[in-house]
Design a protein around this motif. Structure first.
Motif, mmCIF file in Angstrom:
data_model
loop_
_atom_site.group_PDB
_atom_site.id
_atom_site.type_symbol
_atom_site.label_atom_id
_atom_site.label_comp_id
_atom_site.label_asym_id
_atom_site.label_seq_id
_atom_site.Cartn_x
_atom_site.Cartn_y
_atom_site.Cartn_z
ATOM 1 N N ILE A 69 57.564 38.522 42.169
ATOM 2 C CA ILE A 69 56.401 37.780 42.656
ATOM 3 C C ILE A 69 55.149 38.620 42.436
ATOM 4 N N THR A 70 54.133 38.002 41.884
ATOM 5 C CA THR A 70 52.852 38.678 41.659
ATOM 6 C C THR A 70 51.837 38.140 42.649
ATOM 7 N N LEU A 71 51.110 39.050 43.303
ATOM 8 C CA LEU A 71 50.108 38.672 44.307
ATOM 9 C C LEU A 71 48.751 39.180 43.838
ATOM 10 N N GLY A 72 47.886 38.263 43.420
ATOM 11 C CA GLY A 72 46.582 38.656 42.880
ATOM 12 C C GLY A 72 45.436 38.336 43.814
ATOM 13 N N GLU A 73 44.318 39.050 43.597
ATOM 14 C CA GLU A 73 43.125 38.810 44.413
ATOM 15 C C GLU A 73 42.215 37.756 43.791
ATOM 16 N N HIS A 74 42.440 37.457 42.499
ATOM 17 C CA HIS A 74 41.567 36.517 41.800
ATOM 18 C C HIS A 74 42.400 35.401 41.181
ATOM 19 N N ASP A 75 41.894 34.188 41.326
ATOM 20 C CA ASP A 75 42.603 33.027 40.785
ATOM 21 C C ASP A 75 41.920 32.601 39.488
ATOM 22 N N ASN A 76 42.391 33.151 38.371
ATOM 23 C CA ASN A 76 41.840 32.737 37.085
ATOM 24 C C ASN A 76 42.969 32.537 36.095
ATOM 25 N N LEU A 77 42.712 31.724 35.083
ATOM 26 C CA LEU A 77 43.749 31.326 34.135
ATOM 27 C C LEU A 77 44.271 32.505 33.327
ATOM 28 N N ASP A 78 43.387 33.449 32.963
ATOM 29 C CA ASP A 78 43.826 34.585 32.151
ATOM 30 C C ASP A 78 44.921 35.376 32.852
ATOM 31 N N SER A 79 44.706 35.679 34.139
ATOM 32 C CA SER A 79 45.704 36.448 34.886
ATOM 33 C C SER A 79 47.010 35.682 35.012
ATOM 34 N N ARG A 80 46.912 34.383 35.279
ATOM 35 C CA ARG A 80 48.123 33.576 35.422
ATOM 36 C C ARG A 80 48.919 33.547 34.118
#
Length: 794
Positions: free
Chosen positions: A439-450
């Protein structure tokens, strides 16, 4: 092993399911007899656990229909009905065992193991062995040379699958079919990784011999076992210590939740019993008596399971008392006494059920910096009885995983776009440990990271802000148990040699083959076998393959059964006849083994996928139909459901000449409330009011959200005086909530206004007149200063 559990009480069903899943059983739950029959026809089960008093079709009828259709699956009846006559009826209907509720989990598991051993030859060995490798299905425990081997869920299931079928070759698709859910099927590459993980785990445990053999072009199977000699005998005689059980960790969390949910419903369930003798038996609706009887039966079966054995006895006594057609004064007194005893018993703390010992708390690896969120996640995990290990030094991650395999990995990301170091770490982890849930938990919701983490194989991507509970729930979803199923093929050919060849080709793939060399017996064998696929020879005496294909296609039950025709004729005319008759495929003689196996397996998989999707669509349609009548915020009926119910009651009460009452409620100054406290607080307020209204009405009444801050209550067969008492009760209960309302112009807490009306319906009028008068009464109550009610008789 796959079990069908048929139980209409949601808490008992969830508890038994969680208990069985703890011991590595795969459980499907059916809540009524009709669904149970449909599931039994679609899937193959190793055992059916059946309640007797269930909706639509009772358990005894389900048992009889299964036995009459040729179903030989072991059936265990688990019910609160424990008289000798009930037991005899259940066993005569075809059940293999009969257990009365409440039943200790240890006893239930022992009876299940006994039935599984009795019902299937492949379960005869209590402990599965391969040299010094030992797997005990009863304890879900694996040992090598008497040392415990800790395996993850899918690794354990794969090992058990191989040990139970040592001669069988499993293709990657067959393994996927056994180890993954139908709506979560991975690629074949995941199987390769899982095989590699299991080999590495066994090697790390000290196993030097190669356990899994690769059959190139076909799949995998167990390599010929070494001479076990005294080592195997010793392994069978050695009783594995129960304190070392490799228990699936999250099930204890699920069981605790079920317990809490069950306790929270007891007060409401006791109200159903209490309404039976409020002021005397004569005033009670027969429908209420029936509901109380059903509730007493459910409590008799479930209370003991949830730690109240004495409560089960009292509930059973109440159930027997309610079976009387009429209660005399002495019996009414006895009913009141029993109800009081039951309430007192439920005020006591529950007796703890006997629990299977477990190993150390399961470990989740958390990779990232030590933050406030990381600390709160660690604290929340301790409530779940999980252990979270925080690793800030990323260079030590691989070493930590290799020393003790976690059940899941959580990677905390604090930058966007992702750094090369983070991407490199994620790639390396997925290469080394592909089967560990990630599971990955990110601080930013953007398409590149996803996209970046999806490419590298992360199963879940969560975005801050997120609660620790949501993270743990996501892990739990990835760890849910697996499904298992076998295939049945019926082969019809007048040549015994061909039958032997086909059987020899298909059996190593786990296919159960039924051979028939006399086409005249085709229909009887088809009905008794219930195959997943038909293999028909084209040319046979009496009835040929085309005729048999046409017979199958014209039958409603078997019309969709996959049919493959085997023939030595591959000319154009023969091909046209075969497909015109309705066959799915045609195989030419001489038979090429890999081609036959591939076509048979793919047709079965395709057919099962379609059946599962059809079933899911039916379930989804039922859910959508139900949700279309439920308000998503308050979870009570919406305006559409209210109008349907009102129309139904209006027509019914025209015939019965009974009074129908309606109450419209409006939350006072609710716009001011939303403006001051915010819409989320307003939503919570509406939920509290909806719940309170429901608590103030009978089960035969209906409360609905009429729109915005308005609610409506329909009271069939209730006089205006009765409706007035309901309104007063609702107003009093809402006042007692003392929900703060600083912007109210009446009180400093939330209040409501109500309009009340009612009449005996007539054919000349519609229920719209009832709504119009109630709305006028509500408007009058508002004009009078709110926090009051107004009654307008028609």
């Amino acid at each position: 092993m796959k079990i069908l559990l048929v139980e209409d009480d949601p808490f008992t069903g969830e508890l038994i399911s969680a208990t069985l899943k703890t011991h590595r059983y795969i459980v499907e739950l059916a809540t009524d007899g009709q669904i149970a029959l449909e599931l039994a026809n679609v899937c193959n089960y190793d055992l059916i656990i059946l309640d007797v008093q269930i909706p639509k079709l009772d358990g005894i009828s389900v048992c009889r229909q299964l036995r009459s259709s040729g179903c030989s699956t072991p059936i265990l009846i688990l019910t609160a009905k424990d008289s000798n006559d009930d037991i005899v009826t259940g066993l005569d209907a075809g059940a293999d065992d009969y257990v009365a509720k409440p039943c200790e989990p240890a006893q239930l598991l022992a009876r299940i193991r006994a039935l599984l051993r009795r019902g299937s030859a492949k379960c005869e060995a209590t402990i599965l062995t391969y040299g010094d490798l030992c797997l005990d299905p009863a304890l879900a425990l694996v040992k090598y040379q008497q040392q415990v081997v800790n395996l993850r869920t899918k690794e354990y299931s794969l090992l058990e699958l191989f040990l139970r079928h040592p001669q069988r070759i499993f293709s990657r698709n067959a393994i996927i079919d056994h180890l993954w859910k139908i709506d979560n099927c991975p690629t074949e590459h995941a199987v390769t990784n899982l095989i590699k993980d299991l080999r590495r785990q066994l090697k790390a445990a000290g196993m030097k011999e190669e356990f899994i053999e690769t059959v190139y072009g076909l799949g995998y199977r167990v390599k010929t076992a070494p001479d076990q000699g005294e080592t195997a005998n010793k392994a069978k005689k050695d009783k594995i210590n129960q304190t070392e059980i490799n228990k699936f960790p999250t099930e204890s969390v699920a069981i605790n939740r079920i317990f809490e949910q069950f306790r929270s419903t007891l007060e409401e369930r006791l109200k159903i019993l209490a309404v039976v003798v409020p002021e005397g038996w004569q005033q009670v609706n027969p429908e209420q008596v029936q509901k109380a009887k059903e509730e007493a039966h459910r409590l008799a079966g479930s209370l003991g399971t949830f730690g109240y054995p004495r409560g089960s006895e009292i509930a059973r006594a109440i159930e027997h008392l309610l079976m009387e057609t009429k209660l005399e004064s002495q019996q009414i007194s006895r009913f009141s006494q029993l109800l009081m005893e039951l309430k007192q018993e439920l005020n006591n703390p529950p007796q703890l059920l006997e629990e299977s010992p477990s190993t150390l708390a399961p470990r989740v690896l958390l990779i990232g910096e030590k933050t406030e969120f990381a600390e709160s996640l660690i604290a929340e995990a301790s409530v779940w009885k999980w252990q979270i290990q925080l690793i800030s030094d990323k260079s030590k991650v691989l070493q930590q995983i290799a020393s003790a395999t976690p059940i899941a990995i959580v990677l905390l990301l604090n930058s966007s776009p992702l750094t090369k170091e983070q991407l490199s770490l994620l790639w390396e982890l997925r290469q080394e440990f592909p089967s560990i849930p990630f599971i990955t938990l990110g601080e930013h919701d953007n398409l590149d990271s996803r996209v970046q983490v999806a490419r590298l194989g992360s199963e879940k991507y969560l975005v801050q802000p997120v609660t620790p509970t949501e993270v743990l729930e996501a892990i739990y979803q990835l760890l849910l148990p697996i499904q298992e199923k076998d295939a049945k093929v019926m082969v019809v050919d007048d040549d015994p040699t061909v039958l032997k060849i086909l059987t020899h080709l298909l059996q190593p793939w786990g296919v159960r083959v039924t051979c028939l060399d006399n086409p005249q017996q085709f229909w009887e064998v088809l009905k008794s076998t219930e195959p997943d696929l038909l293999l028909l020879d084209l040319e046979m005496p009496t009835f040929n393959g085309i005729e048999l294909c046409q017979v199958v296609r014209q039958d409603p039950k078997y019309g969709d059964l996959p049919i493959l025709v085997v023939t030595a004729h591959n000319d154009r005319q023969s091909t046209q006849k075969v497909f015109a008759a309705g066959a799915d495929d045609m195989i030419s003689k001489p038979i090429v083994g890999p081609e036959l196996v591939t076509r048979v397996i793919s047709r079965i998989e395709r057919s099962r996928l379609r059946q599962q999707l059809d079933y899911l669509h039916q379930q989804q349609a039922a859910i959508w139909q139900q949700q279309a009548r439920i308000d998503p915020l308050t979870q009570i009926p919406n305006r559409r459901a209210l109008e349907e119910f009102l129309q139904q009651q209006w027509q019914q009460l025209i015939q019965e000449q009974e009074t129908l009452c309606l109450i419209l409620c409006d939350v006072d100054h609710f716009k001011n409330y939303n403006d001051f406290y915010g819409h989320p607080a307003g939503d919570i307020c509406l939920k509290q009011i909806a719940k309170t209204i429901q608590e103030c009405i009978k089960s035969s009444d209906l409360a609905a959200r009429y729109g915005g801050e308005e609610f409506a209550i329909i009271l069939p067969k209730t006089s205006l005086d009765g409706a007035l008492r309901v309104a007063q009760r609702i107003q009093q209960k809402i006042s007692q909530l003392q929900i703060p309302h600083e912007r109210s112009k009446i009180k400093n807490y939330v209040t409501i206004s109500m309009g009340i009306t009612g009449k005996i319906p007539t054919p000349e009028q519609s229920f719209d007149s009832l709504i119009a008068i109630a709305d006028e009464a509500l408007y009058t109550a508002k004009n009078r200063g709110r926090n009051t009610y107004c009654l307008y008789p028609l």
